[in-house]
Write an enzyme that holds these catalytic residues in place. Structure first.
Site, PDB file in Angstrom:
ATOM      1  N   LYS A 205       1.095  -1.121  -0.112  1.00 37.35           N
ATOM      2  CA  LYS A 205      -0.041   0.047   0.110  1.00 37.35           C
ATOM      3  C   LYS A 205       0.840   1.096   0.050  1.00 37.35           C
ATOM      4  O   LYS A 205       1.626   1.440   0.863  1.00 37.35           O
ATOM      5  CB  LYS A 205      -0.837  -0.116   1.222  1.00 37.35           C
ATOM      6  CG  LYS A 205      -1.812   1.317   1.159  1.00 37.35           C
ATOM      7  CD  LYS A 205      -2.759   1.475   2.328  1.00 37.35           C
ATOM      8  CE  LYS A 205      -1.871   2.658   2.968  1.00 37.35           C
ATOM      9  NZ  LYS A 205      -2.168   3.979   2.290  1.00 37.35           N
ATOM     10  N   GLU A 279      10.684   0.690  10.089  1.00 42.95           N
ATOM     11  CA  GLU A 279      11.385   1.810   9.742  1.00 42.95           C
ATOM     12  C   GLU A 279      10.663   3.023  10.134  1.00 42.95           C
ATOM     13  O   GLU A 279       9.700   3.392   9.200  1.00 42.95           O
ATOM     14  CB  GLU A 279      11.904   1.798   8.305  1.00 42.95           C
ATOM     15  CG  GLU A 279      13.247   2.531   8.340  1.00 42.95           C
ATOM     16  CD  GLU A 279      13.025   4.048   7.690  1.00 42.95           C
ATOM     17  OE1 GLU A 279      12.953   4.705   8.814  1.00 42.95           O
ATOM     18  OE2 GLU A 279      12.966   4.315   6.651  1.00 42.95           O
ATOM     19  N   CYS A 313      13.255  10.735   6.942  1.00 40.79           N
ATOM     20  CA  CYS A 313      13.211  10.103   8.378  1.00 40.79           C
ATOM     21  C   CYS A 313      14.859  10.229   9.039  1.00 40.79           C
ATOM     22  O   CYS A 313      14.913  10.324  10.296  1.00 40.79           O
ATOM     23  CB  CYS A 313      12.871   8.616   8.318  1.00 40.79           C
ATOM     24  SG  CYS A 313      13.771   7.617   6.999  1.00 40.79           S
ATOM     25  N   GLU A 410       9.973  14.893  16.031  1.00 39.17           N
ATOM     26  CA  GLU A 410      10.340  14.936  14.530  1.00 39.17           C
ATOM     27  C   GLU A 410       9.545  15.762  13.941  1.00 39.17           C
ATOM     28  O   GLU A 410       8.161  15.513  13.847  1.00 39.17           O
ATOM     29  CB  GLU A 410      10.300  13.631  14.066  1.00 39.17           C
ATOM     30  CG  GLU A 410      10.750  13.558  12.577  1.00 39.17           C
ATOM     31  CD  GLU A 410      10.275  11.844  12.182  1.00 39.17           C
ATOM     32  OE1 GLU A 410       8.939  11.400  12.468  1.00 39.17           O
ATOM     33  OE2 GLU A 410      11.169  11.497  11.438  1.00 39.17           O
TER      34      GLU A 410
END
Ligand code: NDP
Length: 500
Positions: A205, A279, A313, A410
């Site tokens: 997906k 991840e 990331c 983040e």
């Protein structure tokens, strides 16, 4: 004998940073990339080797974040479509996994070459759908995606040599994969190439805001003659992803995305026999010692945080700079930011493109406002942003404290938080003082210091005197809340096989 004039005591901090004012001296003519992305008005699901309409008949729009205009309609897959996709993958598994590795490798080579043939077209489509500068999709995303297929094609018939000392290397079965919006095609390649090379079949997906290159990739799979059902692509939103993860036929789940969703997936797969790799997010420290070549380091810092608008990331979003050079580095960074070109992602001169979605832009604005409120010092260059689309100025925060949210969370945008340190131990302590552990950077002239730092930093990847260097042969992945499992190299292959 005349007395020698005592050497003038200069510190690096005292040297004024030379001004780079290219932006004022030169005007750039527009340099738009004009290759045709060959978009279709509507994209269906790709299941069992066919493009099929979703059972619900529902579609959603995908827009160009650079101008908020609609690009295409994307099929919204629900749990029943996901079910059909898993059935197709399950039917395809026995033949695909029994195929000699060299034959599977041929398909992967073919896919890699077809991607290279259509590289320009894919780069434009990626930029239109995601907002990243064309120079990045053209020079990084698409070539790296092809490189991952080439690399894993090479392993397909050598799996026994990848894991010496093992009797048998067998695939898991059907793998469910969910990927994010920051590197849509590249994340697809990171996920698909090792899964296929090792004989698994896949239901994948893509992210809701960036499905176009995945669906164009289905055209390549078709052209490569990949057997039906080996790869199935189901588009949709979070619920579609949840259905992929929860499907009973998924023998393994591989996810890249936020830590928050990663935790949900851990809960959803707990107590099952599903293998899982995650991840997740990061808050990487890019550590700059005073003996580093400063101009090169500043380029590395800029690349570390402003590449792909900071939607990375492993972005070096915390700069730890040694106290003695902090002022000089800040001055150099400000000068560098003044000449970054922010704007039309399709322009070949653009350095920082559009933020991927309105939602992400709002998140960045919110966290930057928090940074100001908490007392960090904000710097943004005086550039003019386009009036339409989602844009955010490259942003520096100096005088940042460890406790500030901009140092801990983040942001996933073009925002750099700058902290200082005095000693090596303090740098290590501050760098590791985070719940994440995906990557780090070290800038120093001293090899022994690099070795010490790379041993003591709790990060899956540590770059030395460089940043954001990727290679399909090099494993990538995290510690702590950045996830577990590796992608790339032999370690990445290992996550797609059972060894006995
Ligand atoms: P998400 O983690 O929500 O999305 C990643 C993928 O997971 C998307 O395909 C998403 O679908 C899907 N998804 C969402 N909910 C579920 C679920 N319950 N079960 C299974 N799959 C699910 O990231 P976002 O795109 O919402 O971004 C939010 C934040 O995540 C960013 O601000 C950033 O901080 C971080 N992020 C980190 C990334 C990384 O590489 N580490 C990548 C992307 C985001 P859909 O797109 O439809 O929501």
């Amino acid at each position: 004998m005349c007395a020698r004039t005592p050497a003038k005591k200069t510190t690096r901090a005292a040297r004024p940073a030379p001004e780079l004012i290219f932006g004022d001296l030169w005007t750039f003519d527009p340099a738009p990339e004009t290759a045709d992305p060959r978009l279709q008005p509507r994209y269906n699901l790709y299941i069992g080797g066919k493009f099929v309409a979703p059972r619900s008949g529902k579609y959603f729009e995908t827009i160009n974040p650079a101008n908020e205009k609609s690009l295409a309609e994307i099929a919204l897959a629900d749990a029943s479509d996901v079910d059909v996709a898993f059935e197709a993958a399950s039917r395809a598994f026995p033949a695909w996994s029994r195929l000699p590795g060299a034959e599977r490798g041929k398909y992967l080579y073919r896919i890699a070459r077809l991607l290279q043939d259509r590289a320009r077209e894919f780069a434009v489509a990626e930029t239109l759908d995601g907002g990243k500068p064309i120079k990045e999709s053209r020079d990084f995303d698409v070539p790296m995606a092809a490189a991952h297929f080439f690399y894993h094609a090479g392993w397909a018939d050598k799996l026994a040599y990848a894991f010496p000392g093992t009797q048998a290397v067998t695939p898991h079965g059907v793998v469910g994969q969910v990927i994010p919006w920051n590197f849509p095609l590249l994340m697809l390649a990171w996920k698909l190439a090792p899964a296929l090379a090792t004989g698994n079949t896949v239901v994948l997906k893509p992210a809701e805001t960036t499905s176009i290159t995945a669906m164009k990739f289905a055209e390549i799979l078709d052209e490569a003659g990949l057997p039906p059902g080996v790869v199935n692509l189901v588009t949709g939103a979070g619920e579609t992803g949840a259905a992929v993860v929860a499907h009973p036929l998924a023998a393994k789940v591989a996810f890249t995305g936020s830590t928050e969703v990663g935790k949900k997936i851990m809960r959803a797969t707990a107590g099952t026999s599903k293998k899982l790799t995650l991840e997740l997010g990061g808050k990487a420290a890019n550590i700059l010692f005073e003996d580093a070549p400063l101009d090169q380091a500043v380029e590395g810092v800029v690349n570390g945080i402003f590449f792909n608008q900071g939607h990375v990331c492993c972005a070096g979003s915390r700069l730890l700079v040694q106290e003695g050079i902090a002022d000089a580095v800040l001055a150099k960074l400000k000068n560098r930011l003044k000449v970054l070109r922010v704007g039309d992602p399709l322009d070949k001169n653009t350095d920082v493109g559009a933020i991927n979605s309105r939602e992400q832009l709002e998140k960045i604005r919110r966290l930057v406002a928090v940074g100001v409120k908490e007392g960090a010092e904000l710097y943004q260059p005086p550039c003019t942003l386009p009036t339409e689309g989602y844009y955010f100025r490259p942003t520096l925060f100096s005088r940042v404290q460890q406790s500030h949210r901009v140092a801990r969370e983040e942001i996933f945008g073009p925002v750099l938080s700058i902290l200082t340190f005095r000693t090596v131990d303090e740098a290590i302590e501050k760098a590791n003082n985070t719940s994440f552990g995906l990557s780090a950077g070290v800038w120093t002239d001293k090899g022994s210091r690099i070795l010490k730092m790379s041993t003591e930093l709790k990060a899956g990847v540590v770059w030395a005197n460089t940043y954001n260097k990727f290679d399909p042969a090099s494993p990538f992945g995290g510690y702590k809340e950045s996830g577990f499992g590796r992608e790339g190299g032999r370690h990445g292959l290992a996550d797609y096989v059972k060894l006995s």
